[in-house]
Motif scaffolding. Structure first.
Motif, PDB file in Angstrom:
ATOM      1  N   ASP A  46      30.405  38.804  36.787  1.00  0.00           N
ATOM      2  CA  ASP A  46      30.641  39.854  37.778  1.00  0.00           C
ATOM      3  C   ASP A  46      30.890  41.164  37.039  1.00  0.00           C
ATOM      4  N   PRO A  51      34.755  36.225  36.478  1.00  0.00           N
ATOM      5  CA  PRO A  51      34.031  35.081  37.039  1.00  0.00           C
ATOM      6  C   PRO A  51      32.511  35.287  36.993  1.00  0.00           C
ATOM      7  N   ARG A  59      25.965  28.462  46.007  1.00  0.00           N
ATOM      8  CA  ARG A  59      26.187  29.625  46.866  1.00  0.00           C
ATOM      9  C   ARG A  59      24.921  29.914  47.701  1.00  0.00           C
ATOM     10  N   ARG A 112      26.501  41.010  52.776  1.00  0.00           N
ATOM     11  CA  ARG A 112      26.298  39.662  52.268  1.00  0.00           C
ATOM     12  C   ARG A 112      26.609  38.639  53.336  1.00  0.00           C
ATOM     13  N   LEU A 125      27.887  35.223  54.954  1.00  0.00           N
ATOM     14  CA  LEU A 125      28.987  34.296  54.713  1.00  0.00           C
ATOM     15  C   LEU A 125      28.645  32.995  55.423  1.00  0.00           C
ATOM     16  N   PRO A 126      28.872  31.882  54.760  1.00  0.00           N
ATOM     17  CA  PRO A 126      28.592  30.622  55.443  1.00  0.00           C
ATOM     18  C   PRO A 126      29.690  30.303  56.455  1.00  0.00           C
ATOM     19  N   GLY A 153      34.552  32.001  52.454  1.00  0.00           N
ATOM     20  CA  GLY A 153      34.092  32.574  51.187  1.00  0.00           C
ATOM     21  C   GLY A 153      35.149  32.349  50.129  1.00  0.00           C
ATOM     22  N   TYR A 154      34.720  32.169  48.904  1.00  0.00           N
ATOM     23  CA  TYR A 154      35.695  31.846  47.861  1.00  0.00           C
ATOM     24  C   TYR A 154      35.512  32.700  46.614  1.00  0.00           C
ATOM     25  N   GLU A 155      34.337  33.333  46.448  1.00  0.00           N
ATOM     26  CA  GLU A 155      34.184  34.207  45.287  1.00  0.00           C
ATOM     27  C   GLU A 155      35.128  35.384  45.469  1.00  0.00           C
ATOM     28  N   LEU A 156      35.631  35.908  44.350  1.00  0.00           N
ATOM     29  CA  LEU A 156      36.602  36.991  44.410  1.00  0.00           C
ATOM     30  C   LEU A 156      36.111  38.119  45.333  1.00  0.00           C
ATOM     31  N   ARG A 157      34.834  38.499  45.159  1.00  0.00           N
ATOM     32  CA  ARG A 157      34.345  39.638  45.940  1.00  0.00           C
ATOM     33  C   ARG A 157      34.262  39.301  47.423  1.00  0.00           C
ATOM     34  N   ASP A 158      34.015  38.030  47.745  1.00  0.00           N
ATOM     35  CA  ASP A 158      34.011  37.672  49.155  1.00  0.00           C
ATOM     36  C   ASP A 158      35.416  37.674  49.715  1.00  0.00           C
ATOM     37  N   ARG A 192      36.455  40.942  50.601  1.00  0.00           N
ATOM     38  CA  ARG A 192      35.902  41.412  51.873  1.00  0.00           C
ATOM     39  C   ARG A 192      36.734  40.915  53.045  1.00  0.00           C
TER      40      ARG A 192
END
Lengths: 254, 355, 514
Positions: free
Chosen positions: A12, A30, A70, A183, A185-186, C353-358, C361
């Motif tokens: 990132d 990450p 993802r 983006r 989201l699921p 969501g689990y990624e830092l950027r998500d 958000r």
């Protein structure tokens, strides 16, 4: 239609910092699905209609499954990881050969092959054209829109000084520019489904590639030197609380 | 065990060219014979509709001259038709000795597949040691196709080149210019795309005489272009601007008009950070940074830009960077010559009024 | 010491997030503890100032000196004791700064307070975090301690109080008190604190401090209380914190989720059933239909207003929660599926969501509600919305009375002809009700409605100030809770600790003149 999207896992880069000596601080940074890849995937998912499929593929170490996971979460149907110790150190040429081998052996004649316009870490933007050339396919860079039209697709490309609309035959390679998207989201439901899906791993042998075609040995370039450079600029900080004085200062540069 | 595909066994000590003995490809150039430089001459339409050579081509020709001191041959390759004639003299004067013109009306328009096809053939014919492209949108699309066809290496978006005998070292920045990687090709020709603006445009240094060779395109793979619109970007191409007034999230929308006025007065252009493109204030062609354009102005004036690393990557070739930001710790200070801590909107207004 | 005089009208030093403008004669910026002591000895009235992110005017000066701690912005060291790892900070370090440090763990210039602590922290794969998550990450930790800050994660981790190991503070006579938890305890309700002229002994208030709900109303007291707790949540009326040790815990990966539900009642019901499902989320936050509508309309003007996908059109309310991403995650989602479906939702109508950027958000989305209120009022008023445009409530009630409180919000606010939206920490019985103010008339009405609602909250066993503190704006509610007798008992503590009313005059119990 079958859509094939090549994606990449990258650190990132928004979280990478540089220390006083100019070294990159990657601790605690990450790895994520490359944002540019995500735009390509987004386009493919928007193109998909009943009966179509979206396959995502990446070349990388075993950890890269996280990026594929993802993709599955946000809607891809199928995922492949091309992973082999021999793939390490690949430049764009060796990478392109590996990806091309996948298309030829497992791609089952995709109707469209999509890439992000560049990778957030490497930033060469060369792989789409190299893969297109190796496949003998037409290439379309800077794609902002694509939709099915007749036998193939109609794509819009933005070259900065020219916006062109072309007919792209089936099997074309697209390099997708960033669109203005939020983006995906699921849902929790999709997240749980995706976590149970299989990610198929293919190695060099499975792809039918020789040792000399991949990774460092298959590369056409070598890095001879790489180093952090301290920027020569020594920044002087000036008080600009008086706008008029600050303006005079700036004007003095011309 | 010795190598049995060559008598001397030298293949095992050769630089790693990635291929086992006996598998030399049909297009592989003869390394012993390859020499000289070939530049893809990119053209553009001026405001009056006339065709002209892009500045970065002159920059590349000047750099070749500087590195090689006129020892080796220099070729140009250009696509188009009769409209190109007026350009010959200028190209010769900047160092092109032989110009290959792919003489085809249809190829006045950019067609990457056909261009690559013809370029590859010209390269096989001329056997240059080095092939250079501008790292422009079209250059970066075309070069990898050519490199893949010739099965050679390619280095993207270089900011420095150096030559040792015939070996080209190509340097490119990564991560905001904080890391520089120097790359060599293990195969010939050595190919690179070079960022526009990093080398100076030289004075013409040669008599305007040379040879043009008309090349017949055999490639019929042309794109089916339905529509093409020229985009008039208000301030011109930011990657060539000598002065850039660049705006970031720290300025108000009203300041755009002020910045445009300042740019007009200083003879520059207005650019922006990614945030403002996201806000819809600017078109992407104005965006500076990794996902936008790399720029190399003489002066880069950054108003309200905090300096994400992706943005810094795009200005590493700027000659002077002046930042105005209310935050004295803004990251843009890492690459700025001067950081003026203050109200970006107010300073911009004052600057406009004082010019 | 830096001294600023002739402060301009719009000086940032005389205002905080409550947007009430105070006034000050001067601003002092000490660079060392010695200079803090110098200031304490030389000034008649000191308002302590950090990032000024408070909501109740705690750092707004009413005359005298502003003592800005802005040069106390360093992380000093790390250590480990029987309870776990802690970080030693200066008061101006922000929550964000602390968490960035804990994630990156670059120990340049950071000393080991106990041997090998830094090395041990560095080797921890996931890093660490400070579990108190006040939604305002730019708040200073000194301010957080003084206000006993809490936030969504209080649901699981409790407020700041639970995480303070040690404090170092300059007292009103210029002496320095450096105490860890356990060093000084009250005997029953009698406390003794050492000053330069010897120990001062005083009685603590006799009221029962409500710890059943989130509560920052009035001084915290309990039998045999720790002296550290006298300072935590005291809003700076007893001393100036110059250093503190805060416990931190190993980080673990989290997944954020938002579940959409048909209407508000379903969300209240689900939030109650959450506890019974056997799943403990990190927090439980709520968006009512009004909040969702506001976000929807803001997004119509600007699709990037929140960087989220479009919400399902039929969503009438939403719950937002984090779960640890561990081996039991699937099982936990399975358990939740039943209760979510029981209340009209489904795992399909959700985001995760689990990624830092998500995850960032998700939190930005949470923060979008106050911003969308601003946009809404701006649309009503014209291009801009100067002045006050909303009044946020900050009342908590025990969960079993949540429905009753919610009904009261609707009844009272509607009776005054006002509009409102509700979001926030529903898991603690502490949603924020934001009353929308279109003009000054609305403001007057809202103040009356607020008073009625505060009385209702107290009646239901709750607190009129769950997390924002009292500052200068909510002194009346303290009186409502504790009566004049309780106020007087608090003032008695103040008189013992700070007889000259030097520190933060006006906070918690108003001025001496009252």
């Amino acid at each position: 239609m079958r859509y094939l999207v090549f994606v990449k896992q990258v650190p990132d880069t928004t979280l990478i910092e540089v220390d006083e000596q100019g070294n990159l601080r990657r601790e605690g940074v990450p790895s994520i699905l490359d944002p540019y890849s995500e735009h390509a995937l987004e386009l493919a998912l928007n193109l998909r209609s009943e009966g179509d499929s979206v396959t995502v593929v990446t070349m990388g170490p075993p950890q890269a499954t996280a990026a594929l996971r993802r993709c599955l979460e946000i809607g891809a149907d199928e995922a492949y990881l091309l992973s082999d110790r021999a793939f390490a150190g690949a430049d764009t040429y060796a990478t392109s050969r590996t990806l091309t081998a996948f298309v030829e052996k497992f791609g089952e004649c995709p109707d469209l092959i999509l890439f992000g316009k560049q990778a957030a870490d490497g930033d060469t933007a060369q792989v789409p054209a190299e893969v297109a050339e190796m496949l003998g396919a037409d290439q379309f860079y800077y794609v902002t829109k694509a939709e099915p039209s007749g036998e193939g697709f109609e794509v819009v490309q933005d070259y900065g000084d020219e916006v062109r609309t072309c007919r792209a035959p089936k099997g074309s390679v697209l390099s997708v520019s960033e669109g203005d998207i939020n983006r995906r989201l699921p849902s929790i439901e999709r997240y749980l489904q995706a976590s149970a899906m299989e990610i198929k791993v293919l190695d060099r042998i499975a792809l039918g590639l020789g040792n000399f075609s991949v990774g460092n040995k298959g590369s056409r370039t070598k890095i001879v030197r790489s180093g952090s450079v301290r920027s020569e600029r020594s920044c002087t900080v000036v008080d600009g609380s008086d706008p008029a004085k600050a303006a005079t200062l700036i004007r003095g540069l011309f | 065990m010795g190598c049995d595909s060559c008598s001397s066994g030298s293949c095992s000590t050769k630089p790693n060219d990635g291929l086992p003995p006996g598998m030399l490809q049909k297009y592989r150039l003869n390394i012993d014979r390859s020499d000289g430089f070939l530049v893809w001459i990119e053209t553009e339409r001026g405001p009056d509709g006339s065709i002209r050579v892009c500045d970065h081509c002159k920059e590349l020709l000047g750099k070749i001259r500087e590195m090689d001191q006129g020892r080796s041959r220099v070729w140009g390759a250009i696509f188009g038709h009769l409209e190109l004639k007026p350009l010959y003299g200028e190209l010769y004067s900047y160092g092109v000795e032989t110009l290959y013109e792919v003489h085809d009306k249809a190829l006045s328009t950019f067609h990457p597949e056909a261009y690559a096809d013809n370029l590859a053939q010209i390269i096989i014919r001329t056997e240059p040691a080095v092939v250079l492209f501008g790292a422009t949108p079209r250059g970066r699309e075309l070069a990898p196709r050519v490199a893949a066809r010739l099965e050679t290496g390619l280095t993207a978006d270089c900011t420095e080149l150096s030559l040792d005998d015939r070996v080209l070292s190509m340097t490119r920045p990564a991560f905001g210019g904080n890391v520089m990687a120097t790359i060599q090709s293990t195969t010939f020709p050595q190919m690179a795309t070079v960022r526009p603006g990093v080398f100076p445009v030289p004075e013409p240094f040669r008599e305007g005489k040379g040879t043009v060779i008309y090349w017949q395109s055999t490639c019929r793979n042309l794109k089916d272009i339905i529509a093409s619109e020229t985009k008039e970007s208000a301030g011109g191409d930011i990657s060539r601007a000598k002065v850039l007034i660049s705006l970031g999230a720290g300025v108000k929308k009203e300041s755009i008009a002020v910045a445009e006025s300042v740019a007009r007065k200083l003879g520059g252009s207005v650019s922006c950070s990614r945030k403002l493109v996201e806000k819809g204030w600017f078109d992407q062609s104005h965006q500076v940074g990794q996902s936008g354009r790399s720029v190399a102005p003489d002066v880069y004036l950054a108003f309200g830009i905090s300096g994400a690393i992706q943005h810094l990557a795009g200005i590493s070739s700027a000659k002077k960077v002046i930042a105005v930001n209310k935050d004295p710790d803004a990251r843009i200070a890492e690459v700025a010559d001067q950081l003026i801590v203050g109200d970006a909107d107010a300073i911009l207004r004052e600057l406009d009024a004082s010019l | 010491m830096i001294r600023l005089t002739d402060l301009p009208e719009d000086s940032p030093y005389t205002i905080d997030e409550c947007k009430i403008r105070g006034r000050a004669d001067e601003v002092l910026i000490p660079v060392s503890e010695a200079e803090v002591i110098e200031a304490v000895k030389g000034c008649a009235s000191i308002t302590i100032s950090g990032m000024r992110t408070g909501m109740c005017g705690g750092s707004v000066p009413y005359g005298g000196t502003v003592l800005s701690m802005e040069r106390f912005d360093r992380i000093l060291g790390v250590g480990k004791d029987a309870r776990g790892f802690f970080v030693r900070v200066q008061p101006y370090v922000t929550v964000r700064q602390l968490n960035d440090f804990l994630r990156k763990r670059v120990f340049d210039g950071i000393s080991d307070i106990t041997e090998g602590a830094a090395e041990e922290m560095k080797s921890h794969p996931e890093g660490f975090f400070y579990p108190v998550d006040p939604t305002e990450l730019n708040g200073s930790l000194g301010g957080n301690i003084a206000a006993n800050a809490s936030g969504p994660r209080t649901y699981k981790y409790g407020p700041t109080r639970n995480w303070v190991r040690r404090i170092r503070a300059v007292l009103s006579d210029g002496s320095v008190l450096d105490i860890a938890r356990g060093d000084i305890r009250a005997k029953g309700r009698t406390m003794e604190i050492p000053f330069s002229d010897g120990p001062r002994r005083f009685d603590l208030p006799t009221y029962q401090f409500n710890t059943e709900v989130k509560n920052t109303a009035g001084l915290f007291v309990e039998d045999d209380m720790d002296a550290v707790d006298l300072f935590v949540g005291s809003e700076g009326v007893f001393g100036i914190i110059t250093e503190a040790d805060l416990y931190v815990i190993p980080a673990y990966p989290l997944i954020s989720s938002i579940v959409f539900l048909p209407n508000d009642g379903d969300a209240y019901a689900l939030s109650r059933d959450f506890a019974g499902s056997g799943v403990t989320p990190e927090f439980l936050e709520f968006f009512d239909s009004g909040s969702l509508d506001l976000i929807r309309s803001s997004r119509r003007d600007d699709p990037r207003f929140t960087e989220m996908p479009d919400k399902p059109d039929n969503a009438g309310s939403a719950l937002f929660f984090d779960l640890p991403m561990d081996a039991s995650l699937k099982e936990n989602f399975g358990r939740l599926e039943h209760v979510i479906e029981k209340h009209g939702g489904s795992l399909r109508d959700s985001w995760c969501g689990y990624e830092l950027r998500d995850r960032q958000r998700f939190f930005a989305f949470r923060h979008a509600v106050p911003q969308s209120i601003f946009d809404y009022v701006a649309r009503l008023k014209g291009s801009s919305a100067p002045g006050i445009n909303k009044m946020g409530t900050d009342m908590s009630v025990p969960l079993e009375h949540l429905d009753e409180m919610m009904a009261a919000y609707d009844k009272v606010i509607t009776r005054y002809g006002l509009e409102y939206v509700i979001f926030g920490h529903i898991g603690n019985g502490h949603p924020h009700v934001e009353i929308i103010l279109k003009d000054m008339d609305d403001f007057e009405k809202a103040k009356k409605a607020y008073m009625e609602l505060a009385a209702k909250a107290v009646e239901l066993g709750g607190s009129p100030s769950a997390e924002h503190g009292i500052g200068k704006m909510k002194v009346d509610y303290v009186r409502m809770m504790y009566g004049d007798g309780g106020m007087e008992q608090m003032r008695a503590v103040k008189r013992a600790m700070d007889p000259g009313y030097l520190f933060n005059p006006g906070n918690v119990f108003g001025g001496e003149a009252e």
